[in-house]
Write a protein that holds these residues in place. Structure first.
Motif, PDB file in Angstrom:
ATOM      1  N   TYR A 123       1.252 -60.036  -3.494  1.00 51.49           N
ATOM      2  CA  TYR A 123       2.254 -60.142  -4.562  1.00 51.49           C
ATOM      3  C   TYR A 123       3.529 -60.742  -3.979  1.00 51.49           C
ATOM      4  O   TYR A 123       4.565 -60.064  -3.928  1.00 51.49           O
ATOM      5  CB  TYR A 123       2.584 -58.764  -5.144  1.00 51.49           C
ATOM      6  CG  TYR A 123       1.561 -58.189  -6.094  1.00 51.49           C
ATOM      7  CD1 TYR A 123       1.546 -58.562  -7.437  1.00 51.49           C
ATOM      8  CD2 TYR A 123       0.631 -57.249  -5.662  1.00 51.49           C
ATOM      9  CE1 TYR A 123       0.621 -58.018  -8.314  1.00 51.49           C
ATOM     10  CE2 TYR A 123      -0.308 -56.715  -6.531  1.00 51.49           C
ATOM     11  CZ  TYR A 123      -0.297 -57.101  -7.866  1.00 51.49           C
ATOM     12  OH  TYR A 123      -1.215 -56.558  -8.741  1.00 51.49           O
ATOM     13  N   CYS A 251      -3.458 -52.974  -2.755  1.00 54.62           N
ATOM     14  CA  CYS A 251      -3.405 -51.692  -2.050  1.00 54.62           C
ATOM     15  C   CYS A 251      -3.889 -50.573  -2.961  1.00 54.62           C
ATOM     16  O   CYS A 251      -4.396 -49.560  -2.491  1.00 54.62           O
ATOM     17  CB  CYS A 251      -2.016 -51.430  -1.506  1.00 54.62           C
ATOM     18  SG  CYS A 251      -0.764 -51.470  -2.765  1.00 54.62           S
ATOM     19  N   THR A 252      -3.756 -50.768  -4.275  1.00 54.02           N
ATOM     20  CA  THR A 252      -4.169 -49.739  -5.227  1.00 54.02           C
ATOM     21  C   THR A 252      -5.591 -49.954  -5.754  1.00 54.02           C
ATOM     22  O   THR A 252      -5.973 -49.324  -6.742  1.00 54.02           O
ATOM     23  CB  THR A 252      -3.204 -49.718  -6.431  1.00 54.02           C
ATOM     24  OG1 THR A 252      -3.043 -51.068  -6.865  1.00 54.02           O
ATOM     25  CG2 THR A 252      -1.860 -49.122  -6.091  1.00 54.02           C
TER      26      THR A 252
END
Ligand code: G3H
Length: 442
Positions: A123, A251-252
Motif C-alpha cells: 500500500y 498483512c491482514t
C-alpha cells in the motif's frame, strides 16, 4: 533517484525548519490544506493507480480503490484532527490529597517535530497517507521513505500535497535503497517519531531507533477459526476474499484456516469451486491473482509449498508458477510440523488445518509469534465473544475476514505483529505529546 546521506541531511534540516512555522499555523488552516490535498489526490486517481498497477502489480480496480480510500482517509483525518486537537484539559489541584485549590493545570496536545513514515510495498499510497495525514494535522513535518516498488506512485501522491500548497520542506519524499539510507534515516537525530509498516525490518528498527515514539505494523498469521454452526457459504466467500485478494500480499490476509473437522470437507469444496473461477494474469487485465512482488518472494512462497508437499499436505490444486506469477493454492490437511502452519507466505497459498475442538484452534492461534488479526465464524454470538477474548490478536473479526478498515478503527498487533495502535484517531494522538502550563495562585 537513490538519495544520498547528504541529501537526507538536507531534507531533515528543511523538515525541522518548516515544522516550527507549521506548528504555529492555525489548526483550521492545516485542515483546509489537507482537504485540498485529498481532493487533488482523488482527481489524480487514474495516473496514480496506473503506477500501482505497473510497480506492484496491484489489480487495476484495487489500485483505484487504494487512491480513493487514501483521499477519504486524508479528509477524515482533517475532520478528526480539528476535533481532537481543538480540545484541551483544565485540572485543578485540590482533588489530590494535601492540596488547596490554588493550581490550575492547562494541558493540550502539541506536535512531536519531524515524523519519519515508512510504508510497505503493498500500500505505497494508502499506508503512506495514513501516516502523513495524522502527522500534518497535528503540526508535525513529515519525511517519507517509500518502498522501492511503489516509489513512483508515492512521489506522485506527495506531489498532490505540494500542489495543495503545503509549505516547502514540510513534506518530503526520500527515495533510495533501504540498505543505503534505511538505518541512516531511522537513526537520524532529527527524527522525532517513526511510523513503520512492513515486515521483520520493523523489529530491527525498534532496536536501533532512539528514544522516540514508535508505531509499528509488522507481519501477521491471521487465523480463521470456523465452527460447525457457521454459515458455510459466508465462510468460503471470506476465505477466498481474505486469503487471496491482492494475491495474499496483505498483512491482514487470512493466513491459516482452522476448521472443525465436521464441516471441513464442505468448506474446502466450496473454496475450491471459487478458486477455480479466479482470473490469474497481469494486473492490467484486472486479474484477481497477479504476480507477487519479487522473485525472492515467489521463491520463498515456493519453499513453503514444497516443505508442505514433502511433509504430506494435500494439494487441492496443482502447484503452478510462471516467473513471479503463482496460481492460487489451497493446502488441506496441513499439520503443525509444516512451516506453512506458522510462517507468513505473503502469496496466494493458504493452509487448512483441521481441528477437533475450539480449544485446539485457539491454541494454534496463540502459539504463533504473530498476533495481528483473526476471525471466527459461528452463528453463536456468545461463543464468538468467548473465542475473541481468548485469541491473542490485536483485533478479532466475527463472521468476516480480517481487515484494517474502516480506517478510523483502531488497528494494532500483539507480539511480533507490532507496537502501538493505528487508525486515524490513534495515529493523531500518537504523533502528539501533552504539554501543560500550570497557573499557581498566591
Ligand atoms: O498489509 C497491511 C495492511 O494494513 C492491510 O490493510 O486490511 O486494508 O488490506 P487492509
Amino acid at each position: 533517484p537513490a538519495c544520498t546521506q547528504e541529501e537526507v541531511n538536507k531534507v531533515m534540516d528543511a523538515a525541522k525548519v518548516a515544522q516550527k512555522a507549521w506548528a504555529r499555523t492555525p489548526l483550521w488552516k492545516r485542515a483546509e490544506l489537507l482537504h485540498k490535498a485529498a481532493a487533488i489526490l482523488k482527481e489524480h486517481k487514474t495516473p496514480i493507480a496506473e503506477c500501482l498497477v505497473k510497480e506492484i502489480a496491484k489489480p487495476a480496480k484495487d489500485a483505484v480503490s487504494e487512491v480513493v480510500r487514501s483521499g477519504d482517509l486524508v479528509s477524515y483525518t482533517a475532520e478528526e484532527g480539528v476535533r481532537i486537537l481543538g480540545e484541551g484539559k483544565l485540572l485543578v489541584s485540590d482533588s489530590f490529597p494535601g492540596n488547596e485549590r490554588n493550581k490550575y493545570c492547562l494541558s493540550s496536545k502539541v506536535p512531536l517535530g519531524v515524523v519519519l513514515a515508512i510504508p510497505p510495498f503493498n500500500y505505497p499510497v494508502n499506508l503512506a497517507v495514513s501516516k502523513i495525514g495524522p502527522a500534518l494535522i497535528a503540526g508535525n513535518s513529515l519525511v517519507l521513505k517509500p518502498p522501492t516498488q511503489g516509489a513512483v506512485a508515492a512521489l506522485h501522491m506527495v506531489h498532490c500535497f505540494h500542489l495543495a500548497g503545503f509549505p516547502k520542506g514540510l513534506i518530503s519524499c526520500v527515495t533510495g535503497k533501504g540498505s543505503e539510507i534505511g538505518d541512516f534515516l531511522t537513526m537520524h537525530p532529527g527524527v522525532n517519531c517513526i511510523s513503520f509498516t512492513g515486515g521483520d525490518t520493523g523489529i530491527a528498527i525498534s532496536k536501533k531507533a532512539g528514544m522516540v515514539p514508535l508505531q509499528m505494523e509488522l507481519g501477521g498469521k491471521d487465523a480463521c477459526i470456523v465452527l460447525e454452526d457457521a454459515d458455510l457459504d459466508l465462510v468460503a466467500a471470506n476465505i477466498v476474499k481474505g486469503g487471496f485478494s491482492y494475491s495474499g500480499q496483505r498483512c491482514t490476509a487470512v493466513k491459516v484456516v482452522l476448521i472443525m473437522e465436521a464441516v471441513a470437507d464442505t468448506v474446502v469444496e466450496k473454496v475450491n469451486a471459487k478458486l477455480a473461477k479466479l482470473k490469474v494474469g497481469p494486473p492490467e487485465d484486472d486479474s484477481d491473482i497477479t504476480p507477487v512482488v519479487t522473485e525472492s518472494s515467489a521463491n520463498f512462497i515456493e519453499g513453503l509449498v514444497m516443505d508442505a508437499k514433502e511433509k504430506g499436505a494435500t494439494f487441492c490444486q496443482e502447484y503452478r508458477r510462471e516467473g513471479n506469477l503463482i496460481w492460487p493454492l489451497l493446502l488441506d490437511h496441513v499439520r503443525p510440523d509444516m512451516r506453512i502452519a506458522w510462517e507468513e507466505p505473503f502469496g496466494p497459498v493458504l493452509p487448512v488445518i483441521r481441528i477437533n475442538s475450539v480449544e485446539e484452534g485457539i491454541h494454534h492461534c496463540n502459539a504463533s509469534n504473530f498476533g495481528l488479526q483473526g476471525c471466527v465464524f459461528t452463528r453463536d454470538i456468545n461463543k464468538a465473544i468467548m473465542i475473541s477474548d481468548a485469541m491473542e490478536s490485536g483485533t478479532v473479526q466475527i463472521n468476516s475476514a480480517p481487515a484494517r478498515g474502516p480506517d478510523h478503527f483502531p488497528f494494532q498487533g500483539l507480539k511480533d505483529s507490532g507496537i502501538g495502535s493505528q487508525g486515524i484517531t490513534n495515529s493523531i494522538n500518537m504523533m502528539t505529546k501533552v504539554k501543560s502550563t500550570v497557573i499557581n495562585l498566591p
